[in-house]
Design a protein around this motif. Structure first.
Motif, PDB file in Angstrom:
ATOM      1  N   ILE A   1       0.828  -1.210   0.000  1.00  5.44           N
ATOM      2  CA  ILE A   1       0.000   0.000   0.000  1.00  5.44           C
ATOM      3  C   ILE A   1       0.860   1.257   0.000  1.00  5.44           C
ATOM      4  O   ILE A   1       0.351   2.362  -0.180  1.00  5.44           O
ATOM      5  N   GLY A   2       2.180   1.118   0.222  1.00  2.00           N
ATOM      6  CA  GLY A   2       3.077   2.257   0.111  1.00  2.00           C
ATOM      7  C   GLY A   2       3.068   3.201   1.288  1.00  2.00           C
ATOM      8  O   GLY A   2       3.601   4.302   1.207  1.00  2.00           O
ATOM      9  N   LEU A   3       2.467   2.790   2.411  1.00  5.26           N
ATOM     10  CA  LEU A   3       2.419   3.634   3.606  1.00  5.26           C
ATOM     11  C   LEU A   3       2.944   2.835   4.784  1.00  5.26           C
ATOM     12  O   LEU A   3       2.485   1.723   5.044  1.00  5.26           O
ATOM     13  N   PHE A   4       3.910   3.403   5.499  1.00  2.00           N
ATOM     14  CA  PHE A   4       4.424   2.754   6.701  1.00  2.00           C
ATOM     15  C   PHE A   4       4.019   3.570   7.907  1.00  2.00           C
ATOM     16  O   PHE A   4       4.372   4.749   8.011  1.00  2.00           O
ATOM     17  N   ARG A   5       3.304   2.927   8.801  1.00  2.00           N
ATOM     18  CA  ARG A   5       2.938   3.602  10.048  1.00  2.00           C
ATOM     19  C   ARG A   5       4.008   3.321  11.095  1.00  2.00           C
ATOM     20  O   ARG A   5       4.395   2.187  11.312  1.00  2.00           O
ATOM     21  N   CYS A   6       4.463   4.396  11.750  1.00  2.00           N
ATOM     22  CA  CYS A   6       5.460   4.301  12.813  1.00  2.00           C
ATOM     23  C   CYS A   6       4.867   4.842  14.097  1.00  2.00           C
ATOM     24  O   CYS A   6       4.061   5.783  14.067  1.00  2.00           O
ATOM     25  N   PHE A   7       5.274   4.275  15.220  1.00  2.00           N
ATOM     26  CA  PHE A   7       4.900   4.849  16.511  1.00  2.00           C
ATOM     27  C   PHE A   7       5.885   5.952  16.860  1.00  2.00           C
ATOM     28  O   PHE A   7       7.094   5.783  16.738  1.00  2.00           O
ATOM     29  N   GLY A   8       5.356   7.073  17.308  1.00  5.56           N
ATOM     30  CA  GLY A   8       6.208   8.195  17.702  1.00  5.56           C
ATOM     31  C   GLY A   8       6.093   9.332  16.712  1.00  5.56           C
ATOM     32  O   GLY A   8       6.274   9.127  15.506  1.00  5.56           O
ATOM     33  N   SER A   9       5.802  10.523  17.198  1.00  4.88           N
ATOM     34  CA  SER A   9       5.601  11.672  16.326  1.00  4.88           C
ATOM     35  C   SER A   9       6.876  12.083  15.596  1.00  4.88           C
ATOM     36  O   SER A   9       6.817  12.752  14.568  1.00  4.88           O
ATOM     37  N   ALA A  10       8.043  11.686  16.104  1.00  6.55           N
ATOM     38  CA  ALA A  10       9.313  12.056  15.481  1.00  6.55           C
ATOM     39  C   ALA A  10       9.859  10.959  14.583  1.00  6.55           C
ATOM     40  O   ALA A  10      11.007  11.008  14.164  1.00  6.55           O
ATOM     41  N   MET A  11       9.045   9.934  14.278  1.00  2.19           N
ATOM     42  CA  MET A  11       9.492   8.825  13.436  1.00  2.19           C
ATOM     43  C   MET A  11       8.839   8.929  12.064  1.00  2.19           C
ATOM     44  O   MET A  11       7.614   9.039  11.951  1.00  2.19           O
TER      45      MET A  11
END
Length: 388
Positions: free
Chosen positions: A179-189
C-alpha cells in the motif's frame, strides 16, 4: 459489519480486561492505527469502550454502516453525550501520546469529572500479542514480502545509484500489493517504504530511531542518498512489507562484485546470531536476555565496533511489529518484557564496515508455544548483483 466480527470482539474484550486491571472505567480511541485495531476501519470519529458492556462507535464520515445500538452518526464528537452518560465517569483513558493538545482538551470537556489516563501504553500492550486474524494477515503479508525479494537481483543495472535501485524495488513492491504507507509509533518517526544502504552511507547517523541510519535527503534524513553502486560495496535492502493492514520486516544483503573476507565473516556472524539466539527465544524469555546474548556473540567475535552501526550504534537488536513497524516488545538491554505466544518480532543483528556498507539479515518471527517460527524464509547468503 466488520467491527462486530469475532476477532474484533476478542480485541475489545482484551482491552476491557486491561481497563479492569487498571481500574479505568472507559477507553476512547481516535487514532487511525488504533481504530484499525478495534474495528478494522479508519473513520472520522471515535470508539468508546467501557470497562464492561458493548463498545460504541461514533462516526462522522464516511457513513458506510446502518445505525444501530452501537453505531451512531454524529456531526461533532460532543454529541456522544446524547448516547453515553459521560458526566458520571470518574476515570477515562485517552490517547494522550497520539493526539494534538487541542483534540485532547476537546475530549477532556466531555468527561468533566473524570481523571484522565494515558491510553497509549494500554493499547500498545494489548497489541503486543496478536489475535488469530492478525496472525493470518501477517502471514499473508510476509509471504508476499518474500516473493518480492526474489525479484531484486533482476532489477540491478550497471551505473545505478542506491536511490535508483530503491525506486525499482519500490515499484515492484507496489505491483505486488504494497500500500506504500508505513505507520510508525512516535511523532518524530518517519520513513517512506524502507531503507537501502551502501558504502559509507550505511554508517551515517540519522535523527530517527531505526536500527541503521543513512543520510537520505534534507527532507527525510534516512536511507539512500544517491551513492553510486560500485565494485566492492555491500547493498543492504531493508524494505519492510506492508502488503495489507499488517507489517512484516525483512533485510537481505547484496554485493556489487566481491566483498572483503571480513564482510562475509560478519554477515555469517549475523546469520549465526539468528540461529543461536532465536533458538533460545521461547515463551518467558526476557527480551533483554536476547539482546545481551546477541551483544555477547558480537563481542566474542571481536565485532562490537561494527555492531548495529559505527558512528551511532543502535541500542536494540529487534522489535515487535504489527499495525506499526515499531511495536512492542523492543529487544534491548533495559527491556522488562518477556516473550509471549502470539508476539511477532523482527530480529536484526547487523554490522557496518567503513567504505563497504552494512551486512547481515533481518527476519520476522512468530513466537509460538514452543519457540519461534520464521515468517520470512528466504536465501540468506550475500547475492552478487553483478552475477545474473
Amino acid at each position: 459489519m466488520e467491527f462486530l466480527q469475532p476477532d474484533y470482539r476478542l480485541r475489545i474484550t482484551k482491552l476491557q480486561s486491561l481497563l479492569q486491571r487498571q481500574g479505568i472505567e472507559a477507553l476512547v480511541v481516535t487514532s487511525n492505527v488504533n481504530l484499525l485495531y478495534v474495528c478494522g476501519e479508519v473513520f472520522s470519529g471515535l470508539a468508546f469502550i467501557p470497562q464492561e458492556g458493548e463498545a460504541q462507535f461514533f462516526l462522522r464520515r464516511p457513513q458506510l454502516h446502518p445505525e444501530s445500538t452501537t453505531v451512531h452518526y454524529v456531526r461533532k464528537i460532543e454529541q456522544i453525550t446524547e448516547h453515553i452518560d459521560t458526566a458520571s465517569l470518574r476515570s477515562v483513558a485517552l490517547e494522550l501520546d497520539e493526539q494534538s493538545y487541542s483534540d485532547i482538551q476537546r475530549q477532556r470537556k466531555l468527561f468533566p469529572e473524570a481523571e484522565l489516563h494515558n491510553a497509549t501504553a494500554l493499547l500498545r500492550e494489548a497489541r503486543m500479542v496478536k489475535t488469530p486474524l492478525e496472525l493470518e494477515q501477517i502471514r499473508e503479508g510476509a509471504r508476499r514480502h518474500v516473493e518480492t525479494y526474489k525479484i531484486i537481483p533482476s532489477l540491478y543495472r550497471d551505473g545505478m545509484t542506491d536511490r535508483d535501485l530503491q525506486i525499482e524495488i519500490e515499484r515492484e513492491m507496489r505491483w505486488h500489493g504494497s500500500i506504500g504507507l508505513f505507520r510508525c509509533f512516535g511523532s518524530a518517526m518517519e520513513i517512506f517504504m524502507g531503507s537501502l544502504l551502501t558504502g559509507d552511507n550505511a554508517g551515517a547517523p540519522s535523527p530517527y530511531d531505526f536500527a541503521l541510519g543513512g543520510a537520505g535527503t534534507q527532507a527525510l534524513p534516512l536511507g539512500a542518498n544517491g551513492t553510486p553502486l560500485r565494485q566492492g560495496q555491500a547493498v543492504m535492502v531493508d524494505m519492510a512489507g506492508n502488503y495489507g493492514v499488517y507489517y512484516s520486516d525483512m533485510t537481505r544483503t547484496y554485493s556489487i562484485g566481491r566483498l572483503t573476507d571480513e564482510a562475509y565473516r560478519l554477515h555469517e556472524l549475523s546469520c549465526a546470531i539468528h540461529r543461536e539466539v532465536m533458538q533460545r527465544a521461547i515463551p518467558g524469555t526476557s527480551c533483554a536476555a536476547l539482546y545481551n546474548d546477541s551483544l555477547h556473540m558480537a563481542e566474542e567475535a571481536g565485532a562490537l565496533p561494527y555492531f548495529m552501526g559505527t558512528e551511532l550504534q543502535a541500542q536494540f537488536v529487534g522489535h515487535g511489529l504489527g499495525l506499526q513497524i515499531n511495536e512492542l516488545p523492543v529487544l534491548m538491554g533495559r527491556s522488562k518484557d518477556c516473550l509471549q505466544p502470539g508476539m511477532v518480532i523482527a530480529f536484526e543483528p547487523k554490522f557496518v564496515l567503513p567504505h563497504i556498507g552494512a551486512v547481515g539479515i533481518e527476519n520476522t518471527y512468530l513466537v509460538t508455544e514452543t519457540g519461534v517460527e520464521n515468517l520470512t524464509p528466504a536465501p540468506e547468503a550475500i547475492i552478487d548483483l553483478t552475477q545474473r
